[in-house]
Design an enzyme around this catalytic site. Sequence first.
Site, PDB file in Angstrom:
ATOM      1  N   TRP A 109      43.824  37.932 -65.709  1.00 11.64           N
ATOM      2  CA  TRP A 109      44.997  37.781 -66.220  1.00 11.64           C
ATOM      3  C   TRP A 109      45.670  36.362 -65.674  1.00 11.64           C
ATOM      4  O   TRP A 109      46.379  35.595 -66.312  1.00 11.64           O
ATOM      5  CB  TRP A 109      46.096  38.731 -66.270  1.00 11.64           C
ATOM      6  N   HIS A 110      45.501  36.426 -64.276  1.00 10.63           N
ATOM      7  CA  HIS A 110      46.415  35.201 -63.527  1.00 10.63           C
ATOM      8  C   HIS A 110      45.676  33.818 -63.642  1.00 10.63           C
ATOM      9  O   HIS A 110      46.212  32.993 -63.471  1.00 10.63           O
ATOM     10  CB  HIS A 110      46.454  35.715 -62.271  1.00 10.63           C
ATOM     11  N   GLY A 111      44.179  33.958 -64.039  1.00 12.77           N
ATOM     12  CA  GLY A 111      43.877  32.700 -64.491  1.00 12.77           C
ATOM     13  C   GLY A 111      42.466  32.733 -64.698  1.00 12.77           C
ATOM     14  O   GLY A 111      41.506  33.680 -64.182  1.00 12.77           O
ATOM     15  N   PHE A 171      50.511  30.532 -65.345  1.00 15.57           N
ATOM     16  CA  PHE A 171      49.990  31.656 -65.580  1.00 15.57           C
ATOM     17  C   PHE A 171      50.327  31.857 -67.101  1.00 15.57           C
ATOM     18  O   PHE A 171      49.871  33.030 -67.826  1.00 15.57           O
ATOM     19  CB  PHE A 171      50.086  32.799 -64.971  1.00 15.57           C
TER      20      PHE A 171
END
Length: 468
Positions: A322-324, A468
């Site tokens: 999710w963060h990248g 993000f």
Amino acid sequence: MVFSTLTFLYAFLPLVLVSYFLFPNRVYRNGVLLVFSLVFYAWGEPRYIFLMLAASFVAYIGGLLIHQLDGEKTQKLRKVVFVITICLLTANLFLFKYLNFTVDNLNHLFSSTLMIPKIALPIGISFYTFQILSYVIDLYRHEIQVQTNYFYLTLYVSFFPQLIAGPIVRYQTVESEIKLRKESLEDVSYGLRRFIVGLSKKVILSNKIGAIATLIYTENTSAYGTAIYWLAALAYSLQIYFDFSGYSDMAIGLGRIFGFHFLENFHYPYIATSITDFWRRWHISLSSWFRDYIYIPLGGNRCSTARWVFNLCVVWVLTGFWHGAQWNFMLWGIYYAVLLLVEKFFLGKLLERLPKIFQWLYTFFFVVIGWVIFNAESLEQVGQRVGMLFRFVPSDPVAVLAANSSILLGLIYIPIGLVCMLPWAERIKLKKTALRDTLLNVVCLVLLLECIVYILSSSYNPFIYFRF
């Protein structure tokens, strides 16, 4: 637009406050918030505002159909509409955030030459997509009422305080407040103070401490040994906390000014005494989102041990991803999955018997290493930076200071940051009196003036979670 800029503080915020309180009518006030929220988002990336509006429209139409098909004979069709809506929203996130990453890795894996245009990442897409998904899922579960007004749903999605970097506000949190909230002088006063505290965390602490980590990691000279890399790791750990919790404070404070009561997103995570405890305190809106919409539907911990391990690993791989779209984020998620499993099966009871200071040292040690993984831009960087923490390479402090004496200035703020990460202010109980309120207002005014001075004199002003 960034909260910690003169444009926001001197132009945008005063304009939205005056325009908002100029109208006594709730409908007009919501209209003001919607217009200013769209302007806020379009300020940096005007073309991507249509993407956010389209995602909101998909959720709006999908929500209406899910509501209308809520009958005994239409449950299958209702489920189909729900799945299609979820797929469209997640496909949009995948296209803009993960497609380039996927194609690049497929080319590397199969020695192929698939070519696609490089797609820029719209700011805040992960945050507003998760908010939209929570609306659709909760509506399907009958946990909220359908929103029949597209503009109100868009206001929920685009509301500028939490749009770009959270917290992830669920629709059920603000469902009634969109139309029925009541502003008060007390809420406005609290909101302004909370905003100033968050701004101070960001401008005074995060920016100053973060400059140390940025300098060390970008220069990477031979003078930097193990001690310097531990300094960088500690500096980044403090930077990301004050950066993100500061933004959350500002978002919560701004929301309160307009009558919205957002849930807390941080609860002193650096006093945690286990990794499990840390994730109950850090980025609460994200961890609770994954718990309620991924972990529990998969079966949570009410299943066999093997299935529980699988559920936990899935959640943490997704949390990292999710963060990248980078392998270091995936590794970071796996790192925490392993730590949580080790605590569950091996260390849990042992930790409980240790003195609190050792519990804290254990937790903080692994959290700091986790941020080293998180901050890297490649697996190669992860290996190099984490390796430097344990190679015991001597540093050359004279050469370090000769190369850049600004590190000394940053060092002044690290002890301040270590003190401010503790809940001492929360434990000072002062009776609510006019004198107390006056003192708080004076302190906040001094902090605001100091923040403005820092903003005027510094060009280093990133928000880590914007990407993000």
